[in-house]
Design a protein around this motif. Structure first.
Motif, short mmCIF file in Angstrom:
data_model
loop_
_atom_site.label_atom_id
_atom_site.label_comp_id
_atom_site.label_asym_id
_atom_site.label_seq_id
_atom_site.Cartn_x
_atom_site.Cartn_y
_atom_site.Cartn_z
N ASN A 219 13.79 -33.63 21.49
CA ASN A 219 12.66 -34.57 21.42
C ASN A 219 13.10 -36.02 21.37
N SER A 220 14.29 -36.25 20.83
CA SER A 220 14.80 -37.63 20.75
C SER A 220 15.54 -38.05 22.01
N GLY A 221 15.67 -37.11 22.96
CA GLY A 221 16.39 -37.43 24.20
C GLY A 221 17.89 -37.59 24.00
N SER A 222 18.42 -37.00 22.95
CA SER A 222 19.84 -37.15 22.62
C SER A 222 20.71 -36.33 23.58
N SER A 223 21.91 -36.82 23.80
CA SER A 223 22.88 -36.09 24.61
C SER A 223 23.41 -34.87 23.86
N LEU A 224 23.08 -34.77 22.58
CA LEU A 224 23.50 -33.63 21.77
C LEU A 224 22.62 -32.40 22.02
N ALA A 225 21.53 -32.57 22.74
CA ALA A 225 20.60 -31.46 22.97
C ALA A 225 21.31 -30.29 23.66
N ILE A 226 21.06 -29.09 23.11
CA ILE A 226 21.66 -27.88 23.67
C ILE A 226 20.73 -27.35 24.76
N THR A 227 21.26 -27.22 25.95
CA THR A 227 20.44 -26.85 27.11
C THR A 227 20.25 -25.33 27.20
N LYS A 228 19.41 -24.91 28.15
CA LYS A 228 18.95 -23.53 28.27
C LYS A 228 20.09 -22.52 28.38
N GLU A 229 21.16 -22.88 29.12
CA GLU A 229 22.25 -21.93 29.33
C GLU A 229 23.03 -21.62 28.05
N HIS A 230 22.80 -22.42 27.00
CA HIS A 230 23.48 -22.19 25.73
C HIS A 230 22.54 -21.64 24.66
N LEU A 231 21.36 -21.16 25.11
CA LEU A 231 20.38 -20.58 24.20
C LEU A 231 20.19 -19.10 24.53
N VAL A 232 19.56 -18.38 23.62
CA VAL A 232 19.19 -16.98 23.89
C VAL A 232 18.28 -16.96 25.11
N SER A 233 18.49 -15.97 25.98
CA SER A 233 17.72 -15.92 27.22
C SER A 233 17.04 -14.56 27.37
N LEU A 234 15.94 -14.39 26.65
CA LEU A 234 15.17 -13.15 26.69
C LEU A 234 14.11 -13.26 27.78
N PRO A 235 14.09 -12.33 28.74
CA PRO A 235 13.07 -12.40 29.80
C PRO A 235 11.66 -12.33 29.20
N ILE A 236 10.73 -13.11 29.77
CA ILE A 236 9.36 -13.17 29.25
C ILE A 236 8.41 -12.56 30.27
N PRO A 237 7.87 -11.38 29.99
CA PRO A 237 6.88 -10.78 30.90
C PRO A 237 5.61 -11.63 30.93
N GLU A 238 5.11 -11.90 32.12
CA GLU A 238 3.93 -12.75 32.27
C GLU A 238 2.64 -11.95 32.26
N SER A 239 2.70 -10.65 32.57
CA SER A 239 1.49 -9.86 32.68
C SER A 239 1.77 -8.40 32.36
N LEU A 240 0.71 -7.59 32.37
CA LEU A 240 0.86 -6.17 32.12
C LEU A 240 1.70 -5.51 33.20
N GLU A 241 1.57 -6.01 34.41
CA GLU A 241 2.36 -5.48 35.53
C GLU A 241 3.85 -5.71 35.30
N ASP A 242 4.17 -6.88 34.72
CA ASP A 242 5.58 -7.17 34.41
C ASP A 242 6.12 -6.17 33.39
N PHE A 243 5.29 -5.82 32.41
CA PHE A 243 5.70 -4.84 31.42
C PHE A 243 5.92 -3.48 32.06
N LYS A 244 5.03 -3.10 32.97
CA LYS A 244 5.16 -1.82 33.66
C LYS A 244 6.45 -1.77 34.48
N ALA A 245 6.81 -2.92 35.06
CA ALA A 245 8.01 -2.98 35.89
C ALA A 245 9.28 -2.79 35.06
#
Length: 545
Positions: A219-245
């Protein structure tokens, strides 16, 4: 014998430990699925089934089951060779039934033959692996997947070279998160006023702090911010069809494919051996020293793999990393394992976006402390003080687990232990003494209670070293069993070599079934007066030959 425990008797401590194991297990499930070339959710499904289904069926109070790093190479190769993930699931389905059968034929009993020093060496080795593998993540270098335990990595580097790469790829924000997380984890159980919040695990506070701190950086725009590739990456189903898949079912049309059966047998054997090793290790970690019925565990693992395959999940084993985290977090019963499985399920359904804000650096710090507790210097010192017969198998297992893998490391430790047992057995096959008299010495060879073929070489060498014109007494009064190989040696020595080299032999206490005549050849050359004289001089009673 396994002590029975009410699942709800220690709900407070089990809830807290289950939450900690969930935080540790989440990135491991995803990382192992990624490394296996399988859908990411297959790792989560295996973790859920391992926690809830196996957790409920198992009699282990500490062990946690889930997708295992030790199976990644097998899974990756199998999916590639079989050509489709659903065909691979058929192999997992069959493997589950094989494990179930192993449980019914009581194959789990082989775990009783794993030496304690080898199991402790395995734990220490895994502890070192955790530390070495998680240090790059703690510094913000996430080239290797979470959960990897192999010394040689998929990118061509190895565990040690990755440590050197830290200096070229470190992230200052990740380092700050790791340091603050470490401070929280260490102080949480030591500062008096924080003990009031015992129900809330320090690992959860560290995770929350890591998320908040990184959001401040973002939020402060700091260069210390940890980007997405260094965070947990759990897939997010968008719909019921995604869950079925997500739910992939086995392709049972391939159930008669011989390649599928080959993969199934391989998975069943490797997963079962790893589980038995980890169960023995978990029992060692259990503060209450309860013992797990390993045959029941194999059945539970088999059912777990059957259910996991039907839902599209990876094969699983009992896993030391999660089990150790569970023990360190204060788990009292298997309810903590079930709770961690429930948390994995809820995280997929309710809060995947929040979980994706967790820095890997925080989770790495939690695991580093788990690794330290497994590989404490005090453990190494303990086995050093026990002597070489305990220390050498321990240290060999520890080093081999680090530079090869769990199974090879344990196998090496067991081989060394067996060699030491054989070496000790050779020394205990008989006692040798020489009594000196004025008219000549008498050599006494007293055989042990059991003399096996393993003692043949030592006895053969001893008989070979007896000089000409000697007098020998071989005593088997205390012996219950003598191998035929050894009897043949004694018979040949008495009937051939003793005759040729003027060696007088007396055999005492040999069973009639051995057909070795108890001759009095030695006594024919020693007068009764001589023994009275010896008895007077030595002031002891001696049996007259």
């Amino acid at each position: 014998m396994t002590k029975k425990t009410n699942l709800f008797a220690n709900l407070k401590s089990d809830f807290a430990s289950g939450l900690v194991v969930f935080l540790v297990a989440l990135p491991l499930c995803l990382g192992i699925a990624m490394a296996s070339g399988a859908p990411l959710f297959s790792g989560i499904i295996a973790g859920i089934v391992g926690g809830i289904v196996v957790g409920y069926l198992s009699q282990s109070h500490i062990s946690v089951t889930g997708p295992a790093a030790g199976l990644t190479a097998i899974v990756l190769t199998a999916i590639t060779n079989l050509g489709a993930f659903d065909v691979f699931l058929t192999a997992v389905f069959i493997a589950g039934f094989i494990q179930l059968a192993l449980g019914f034929i009581k194959a789990g009993s082989i775990s009783n033959y794993f030496p304690t020093n080898v199991i402790e060496g395995m734990l220490a080795g895994i502890g070192i692996i955790i530390i070495l593998k998680q240090l790059p993540h703690a510094f913000g270098y996430d080239a290797d997947f979470e959960g990897d335990q192999s010394f040689t990595q998929v990118d061509g580097s190895n565990t040690l070279s990755s440590l050197l790469q830290i200096f070229n790829h470190f992230h200052l924000g990740a380092i700050l998160v790791s340091l603050f997380s470490l401070a929280i984890l260490i102080s949480w159980d030591k500062i008096a006023f924080l003990k009031k919040f015992k129900l809330v695990p320090g690992a959860l506070i560290a995770v929350i702090f890591g998320i908040v701190l990184n959001q401040i950086f973002i939020n402060s725009g700091s260069s210390l911010a940890i980007t997405k590739e260094h965070l947990v990456s759990l897939p997010i189903p968008e719909s019921l069809e995604d869950f079925k898949a997500i739910i992939v079912v086995p392709n049972f049309t391939q159930i008669i494919n011989p390649d599928v059966w080959t993969v199934a047998v391989t998975i069943a054997i490797v997963a079962s051996v790893e589980t038995l090793l980890c169960i023995e290790a978990s029992d060692r970690l259990d503060q209450q020293k309860r013992y797990t019925n390993t045959n029941v565990e194999l059945k539970a693992q088999g059912i777990g793999n059957i259910v996991s395959s039907l839902l599209g999940g990876l094969p699983m084993t009992s896993v030391v990393v999660r089990s150790s985290a569970n023990s360190n977090a204060g788990a009292k019963s298997k309810m903590s394992t079930i709770i961690h499985g429930v948390f994995l399920l809820l995280s997929v359904l309710i809060i995947p976006s929040i979980l994706n804000k967790i820095p890997l650096a925080t989770l790495a710090t939690i695991l580093i402390l788990v690794g330290y507790r497994l590989a404490k210097p005090a453990t190494i010192k303990h086995f050093w003080e026990k002597g070489k017969y305990q220390f050498v198998p321990f240290i060999a297992t520890m080093v081999a687990v680090v530079v090869t893998d769990l199974l090879k490391g344990v196998m090496l430790g067991i081989i060394i232990s067996v060699i030491f047992v054989l070496k000790g057995n050779l020394k205990k096959a008989y006692s040798f003494k020489k009594e000196e008299y004025e008219d000549g010495d008498i050599i006494h060879i007293d055989l042990a209670q059991e003399v096996s073929f393993l003692n043949k070489a030592a006895i053969k060498q001893t008989l070979n070293d007896i000089p000409e014109n000697s007098r020998v007494v071989i005593n088997a009064h205390d012996t219950e069993y003598i191998a035929h190989d050894v009897l043949d040696l004694i018979r040949e020595f008495k009937e051939i070599r003793a005759h040729d080299e003027n060696i007088k032999v007396k055999l005492k206490g040999f069973k009639k079934a051995y057909q070795l005549e108890n001759t009095d050849e030695v006594s024919n050359h020693v007068t009764i007066e001589h023994y009275y004289d010896v008895a007077k001089r030595m002031m002891v009673k001696r049996e007259v030959f």
